[in-house]
Motif scaffolding. Structure first.
Motif, short mmCIF file in Angstrom:
data_model
loop_
_atom_site.label_atom_id
_atom_site.label_comp_id
_atom_site.label_asym_id
_atom_site.label_seq_id
_atom_site.Cartn_x
_atom_site.Cartn_y
_atom_site.Cartn_z
N ASN A 1 96.64 114.55 13.42
CA ASN A 1 97.80 113.82 12.77
C ASN A 1 99.15 114.23 13.10
OD1 ASN A 1 96.59 111.29 11.50
ND2 ASN A 1 95.65 112.89 10.67
N THR A 2 99.14 115.64 13.76
CA THR A 2 100.55 115.94 14.20
C THR A 2 100.44 116.62 15.49
OG1 THR A 2 99.58 118.39 13.17
CG2 THR A 2 101.11 117.00 11.68
N VAL A 3 99.65 117.54 15.91
CA VAL A 3 99.77 118.14 17.14
C VAL A 3 98.94 117.14 18.09
CG1 VAL A 3 98.87 120.06 18.77
CG2 VAL A 3 99.70 120.38 16.34
N PHE B 1 93.80 110.27 12.67
CA PHE B 1 92.53 110.41 12.20
C PHE B 1 92.30 110.94 10.64
CE2 PHE B 1 89.36 113.98 11.73
CZ PHE B 1 88.19 113.40 12.06
N ARG B 2 91.31 110.30 9.94
CA ARG B 2 91.11 110.53 8.53
C ARG B 2 89.62 110.66 8.42
NH1 ARG B 2 95.56 111.36 8.40
NH2 ARG B 2 97.21 110.52 7.20
N VAL C 1 84.01 111.95 0.52
CA VAL C 1 82.56 111.48 0.01
C VAL C 1 81.44 111.98 1.02
CG1 VAL C 1 80.94 109.96 -1.06
CG2 VAL C 1 83.44 109.89 -1.78
N LEU C 2 81.62 111.72 2.12
CA LEU C 2 80.67 111.74 3.17
C LEU C 2 80.65 113.34 3.41
CD1 LEU C 2 81.16 108.65 5.52
CD2 LEU C 2 79.36 109.20 4.02
N THR C 3 81.95 113.97 3.40
CA THR C 3 82.04 115.23 3.83
C THR C 3 81.01 115.94 2.56
OG1 THR C 3 84.28 115.12 4.63
CG2 THR C 3 83.53 117.33 3.80
N PHE C 4 81.26 115.67 1.49
CA PHE C 4 80.64 116.50 0.30
C PHE C 4 78.95 116.30 0.62
CE2 PHE C 4 78.58 116.61 -3.62
CZ PHE C 4 78.96 117.81 -4.38
N PHE C 5 78.63 115.04 0.60
CA PHE C 5 77.09 114.73 0.91
C PHE C 5 76.54 115.04 2.26
CE2 PHE C 5 78.43 112.12 -2.83
CZ PHE C 5 77.36 112.56 -3.52
N GLN D 1 82.23 112.91 13.43
CA GLN D 1 83.81 112.66 13.73
C GLN D 1 84.23 113.53 14.75
OE1 GLN D 1 85.50 110.55 11.32
NE2 GLN D 1 83.12 110.28 11.28
N LEU D 2 83.65 114.69 15.18
CA LEU D 2 84.06 115.38 16.17
C LEU D 2 83.71 114.54 17.64
CD1 LEU D 2 83.19 119.02 15.53
CD2 LEU D 2 85.46 117.94 15.15
#
Length: 235
Positions: A192-194, A199-200, A204-208, A217-218
């Motif tokens: 979102n900068t460089v 991108f977001r 919740v999905l990151t946790f589980f 996501q990559l």
């Protein structure tokens, strides 16, 4: 004031003045790029935006009147374009899942270190590698210390539960969870900068789903970057 940056028909931002100076120093923004602040009437080069007076910020220590004085100017640094950052490791998340099952979780451990090493290259403030080292280090220590308990259970021998081992396991799990979210934050900051692509990620999905969700996501990031390259090539 916030600024938009334009290069090659692409517009990036908004950035604060501090962001702009930092990205120039790191090579993410060129002095010849065009910039426009929300209070500026028209576009100007980044060099003019950062130094509108044109007067060098550091004055020479030797008087110019001295006949022996020869002004020396440092060569202008060359800056690498934004899109030269290495692409994320692009193994499909489904294949990562299969290899994780086949290797009883060992592949995911190795792959997490590969991802965190790439993340450190493109976003130097990422701490995911350190969290993974701590988390997996404590996990292996906990496993080693638990072997006598497993042996006692197999031989139906009396054993005593160990609160310290339980606490060690919880800390190891917490450090790996912190690594996941540090990776998430670093990805969102970088993309979102460089390399701004809007991108977001879902907390919740990151946790589980952890590494599998991050890898998906990559894969998505690589698809977006390939599409951007194709668009630039066809101009």
């Amino acid at each position: 004031m916030v600024y938009q940056i334009s290069r090659g028909g692409q517009t990036y931002g908004p950035y604060t003045l501090a962001d702009l100076k930092r990205y120039v120093e790191s090579g993410h923004v060129l002095l010849t790029d065009m910039a426009k602040g929300d209070e500026m009437p028209e576009w100007a080069t980044v060099a003019q935006t950062l130094n509108p007076s044109g007067v060098p910020s550091v004055q020479p220590s030797v008087p110019a009147a001295d006949p022996a004085y020869q002004p020396a100017y440092a060569p202008q640094p060359t800056y690498a374009p934004v899109m030269e950052y290495p692409d994320p490791p692009n193994l499909h998340w489904g294949l990562v899942f299969v290899l994780d099952i086949i290797t009883f979780g060992i592949f995911q451990i190795v792959w997490n270190f590969i991802l965190s090493a790439w993340m450190k290259r493109v976003q130097p403030n990422s701490q995911a590698m350190l969290y993974y080292i701590g988390g997996y280090g404590l996990l292996f220590l906990n496993t080693g210390l638990s072997i006598p308990i497993y042996i006692a259970m197999m031989h139906h021998t009396e054993y005593h539960s160990n609160f310290g081992l339980s606490l060690l396991g919880i800390i190891a799990w917490a450090l790996r969870l912190m690594a996941r979210f540090n990776m998430k934050n670093s990805l969102e900051e970088h993309f979102n900068t460089v390399e701004p692509i809007g991108f977001r990620m879902s907390a919740v999905l990151t946790f589980f789903f952890g590494g599998l969700y991050i890898q998906s996501q990559l894969n998505r990031i690589n698809e977006i970057k390939q599409a951007m390259r194709h668009q630039q090539f066809n101009r």
